[in-house]
Design a protein around this motif. Structure first.
Motif, mmCIF file in Angstrom:
data_model
loop_
_atom_site.group_PDB
_atom_site.id
_atom_site.type_symbol
_atom_site.label_atom_id
_atom_site.label_comp_id
_atom_site.label_asym_id
_atom_site.label_seq_id
_atom_site.Cartn_x
_atom_site.Cartn_y
_atom_site.Cartn_z
ATOM 1 N N ASP A 46 0.814 -1.225 0.000
ATOM 2 C CA ASP A 46 0.000 0.000 0.000
ATOM 3 C C ASP A 46 0.847 1.274 0.000
ATOM 4 O OD1 ASP A 46 -2.329 -1.360 -0.082
ATOM 5 O OD2 ASP A 46 -2.599 -1.424 2.115
ATOM 6 N N ILE A 47 2.148 1.142 0.243
ATOM 7 C CA ILE A 47 3.005 2.339 0.286
ATOM 8 C C ILE A 47 3.257 2.824 -1.138
ATOM 9 C CG2 ILE A 47 5.348 3.157 0.870
ATOM 10 C CD1 ILE A 47 5.135 1.288 3.346
ATOM 11 N N GLU A 48 3.189 4.153 -1.315
ATOM 12 C CA GLU A 48 3.366 4.734 -2.663
ATOM 13 C C GLU A 48 4.856 4.797 -3.004
ATOM 14 O OE1 GLU A 48 0.944 8.341 -3.507
ATOM 15 O OE2 GLU A 48 -0.037 7.856 -1.619
ATOM 16 N N THR A 49 5.316 3.786 -3.713
ATOM 17 C CA THR A 49 6.729 3.720 -4.138
ATOM 18 C C THR A 49 6.889 4.471 -5.469
ATOM 19 O OG1 THR A 49 6.182 1.584 -5.072
ATOM 20 C CG2 THR A 49 7.247 1.570 -2.926
ATOM 21 N N PRO A 50 8.137 4.738 -5.901
ATOM 22 C CA PRO A 50 8.321 5.535 -7.124
ATOM 23 C C PRO A 50 7.664 4.907 -8.347
ATOM 24 C CG PRO A 50 10.389 5.303 -5.936
ATOM 25 C CD PRO A 50 9.411 4.413 -5.243
ATOM 26 N N VAL A 51 7.067 5.763 -9.178
ATOM 27 C CA VAL A 51 6.414 5.318 -10.417
ATOM 28 C C VAL A 51 7.305 5.729 -11.587
ATOM 29 C CG1 VAL A 51 4.398 5.692 -11.920
ATOM 30 C CG2 VAL A 51 4.107 5.555 -9.413
ATOM 31 N N THR A 52 7.603 4.770 -12.454
ATOM 32 C CA THR A 52 8.448 5.067 -13.623
ATOM 33 C C THR A 52 7.550 5.406 -14.813
ATOM 34 O OG1 THR A 52 10.107 3.530 -12.795
ATOM 35 C CG2 THR A 52 10.283 4.144 -15.106
ATOM 36 N N ALA A 53 7.828 6.542 -15.468
ATOM 37 C CA ALA A 53 7.026 6.952 -16.640
ATOM 38 C C ALA A 53 7.325 6.014 -17.812
ATOM 39 C CB ALA A 53 7.357 8.392 -17.003
ATOM 40 N N PRO A 54 6.328 5.807 -18.709
ATOM 41 C CA PRO A 54 6.524 4.877 -19.828
ATOM 42 C C PRO A 54 7.766 5.212 -20.651
ATOM 43 C CG PRO A 54 4.261 5.710 -19.762
ATOM 44 C CD PRO A 54 5.015 6.454 -18.712
ATOM 45 N N GLY A 55 8.490 4.156 -21.024
ATOM 46 C CA GLY A 55 9.672 4.335 -21.891
ATOM 47 C C GLY A 55 10.946 4.693 -21.145
ATOM 48 N N ASN A 56 10.817 4.948 -19.813
ATOM 49 C CA ASN A 56 11.995 5.408 -19.066
ATOM 50 C C ASN A 56 12.836 4.281 -18.498
ATOM 51 O OD1 ASN A 56 11.758 8.128 -19.384
ATOM 52 N ND2 ASN A 56 10.954 8.549 -17.348
ATOM 53 N N ASN A 57 14.152 4.452 -18.566
ATOM 54 C CA ASN A 57 15.064 3.630 -17.782
ATOM 55 C C ASN A 57 15.493 4.506 -16.601
ATOM 56 O OD1 ASN A 57 16.990 1.789 -16.878
ATOM 57 N ND2 ASN A 57 18.563 2.761 -18.120
ATOM 58 N N HIS A 58 14.999 4.174 -15.410
ATOM 59 C CA HIS A 58 15.169 4.987 -14.193
ATOM 60 C C HIS A 58 16.511 4.621 -13.557
ATOM 61 C CE1 HIS A 58 14.086 7.045 -10.547
ATOM 62 N NE2 HIS A 58 12.770 6.984 -10.715
ATOM 63 N N ILE A 59 17.307 5.621 -13.214
ATOM 64 C CA ILE A 59 18.609 5.295 -12.590
ATOM 65 C C ILE A 59 18.617 5.585 -11.077
ATOM 66 C CG2 ILE A 59 19.994 5.488 -14.700
ATOM 67 C CD1 ILE A 59 20.811 8.329 -13.289
ATOM 68 N N TYR A 60 17.440 5.876 -10.519
ATOM 69 C CA TYR A 60 17.272 5.984 -9.059
ATOM 70 C C TYR A 60 18.373 6.802 -8.378
ATOM 71 C CZ TYR A 60 13.435 2.849 -9.666
ATOM 72 O OH TYR A 60 12.254 2.312 -10.071
ATOM 73 N N HIS A 61 18.511 8.046 -8.824
ATOM 74 C CA HIS A 61 19.364 8.969 -8.059
ATOM 75 C C HIS A 61 18.812 9.052 -6.634
ATOM 76 C CE1 HIS A 61 21.650 12.285 -6.718
ATOM 77 N NE2 HIS A 61 20.623 13.106 -6.695
#
Ligand SMILES: Cc1ncc(COP(=O)(O)O)c(C=O)c1O
Length: 370
Positions: A269-284
């Motif tokens: 239920d915790i709101e964790t980061p959402v990645t936008a479509p097409g993105n490779n997220h590098i989690y700064h």
């Protein structure tokens, strides 16, 4: 409780890289070239090949990179520049610093990125540029931004301070607009051990202007063709970055694995980061959204867990910006989000056990507050 899990761990990183960093620093001492030594050119080449961009111009820091980019693109006092209110102050401060006018979009409630839907309503005859900020390690959807820029003939500066190496549909952060600006501040995914920054572009003439602006507008020794800055990257910082850049791809992958582990162990239920479509997220950053945020932060501190709030005050609500004579647009999503964000420990050296411990503490807190 003696367990300590810091937000980032630069001391650990130094210990791992010590045997490579000390000789690299030693070589700078031996050369005596503390300003514009060969290590700076070497870094320019390394960034260019890693990111697949034609020009990287090293400079003093990410804030100067924004000032230089705005100047190189011809932004003048009185021009309007549209950006996000949910970012580090430098993004808007630099616009105001050169006498231009920051105009704020709102943000997307899921990703916290600039809301591309609110940009067009902010465009006026005075608008000269847009600065999307690739926040927390993922890119703002660039297609709508480039479409608006094309329609109204605007310049685009991608603030890539938090997303070095991130991609969107295979395109690299900072290489889609006119100029991408980079910060190598020590806590960034690719961080120096002091202030450092850079600009990337595929436009040769812009690259030349940026390079002149970063070094007093100087074409030859004591011959100055532009009013510029003293914003050259320190040779020591370039030497450090030349060592660290080899590991960036591996480190970014480790961050993504850590993000998966957080998702596995945190209550669903915790709101964790959402990645936008097409993105490779590098989690700064690994930034969750949660009620009772300040209470949770104190609770985690007691358990030895370092966290940070990125960012507690949207820029259009900052005292330094409120007093500016600028268009005032409501940004309700940014105001709400600023009350609920919390960045958790995130670095390539985190162990699965550490992540599980952090998640368990948060799950316990949430259980007692629901
Ligand atoms: C989004 C953003 N823009 C600009 C900057 C400014 O970079 P620097 O601290 O290197 O001046 C930073 C970070 O520090 C940042 O996070």
């Amino acid at each position: 409780m003696s367990r300590k899990i810091p937000l980032i761990d630069l001391k650990k990183e130094f210990e791992v890289l010590r045997s490579e960093l000390i000789p690299a620093i030693d070589a700078v001492f031996s050369s005596g070239q503390y300003i514009l030594g060969s290590q700076v050119d070497e870094l320019n080449g390394k960034v260019q090949s890693l990111l697949g961009v034609q020009h990287h111009i090293a400079c003093g820091n990410g804030t100067d990179a924004l000032i230089i980019a705005l100047k190189a693109l011809g932004v003048q006092p009185g021009d309007e520049v549209i950006t996000t209110p949910f970012t580090f102050v430098a993004t808007a401060e630099t616009i105001a610093f050169i006498g231009a006018i920051p105009v704020f979009s709102d943000i997307n409630p899921q990703t916290c990125l600039m809301d591309t839907e609110t940009i067009e309503s902010r465009v006026t005859r005075k608008t000269k540029a847009i600065i999307p900020v690739h926040l927390f390690g993922q890119m703002v959807p660039m297609e709508p931004i480039m479409a608006i820029a094309k329609k109204y003939e605007l310049k685009v500066i991608e603030d890539t301070a938090q997303a070095f190496g991130a991609t969107q549909n295979g395109r690299v952060a900072g290489t889609i607009g006119d100029i991408g600006t980079i910060s190598y501040f020590p806590t960034k995914n690719l961080g120096a051990y002091g202030d450092a920054g850079g600009m990337i572009t595929n436009n040769e003439s812009l690259a030349k202007t940026c390079s002149l602006l970063a070094n007093h507008g100087q074409t030859h020794k004591y011959e100055h063709h532009l009013i510029g800055l003293n914003s050259r990257m320190d040779t020591f910082q370039a030497a450090i970055l030349n060592v660290k850049i080899k590991y960036l791809t591996k480190w970014n992958a480790q961050r993504a694995e850590n993000a998966e582990l957080y998702k596995k162990y945190l209550d669903p239920d915790i709101e964790t980061p959402v990645t936008a479509p097409g993105n490779n997220h590098i989690y700064h950053q690994y930034t969750i959204k949660i009620d009772h945020r300040d209470e949770l932060q104190s609770f985690l501190k007691e358990k030895g867990i370092g966290t940070a709030v990125h960012y507690p005050i949207p820029l259009n609500e900052q005292p330094a910006i409120v007093t500016l004579n600028i268009p005032k647009f409501p940004t309700p999503v940014a105001s709400q989000t600023a009350k609920r964000v919390l960045s958790l420990p995130m670095n390539p050296y985190l162990l699965e056990n550490d992540i599980r411990y952090v998640a368990e503490q948060i799950n316990t807190f949430v259980k007692h507050h629901s």
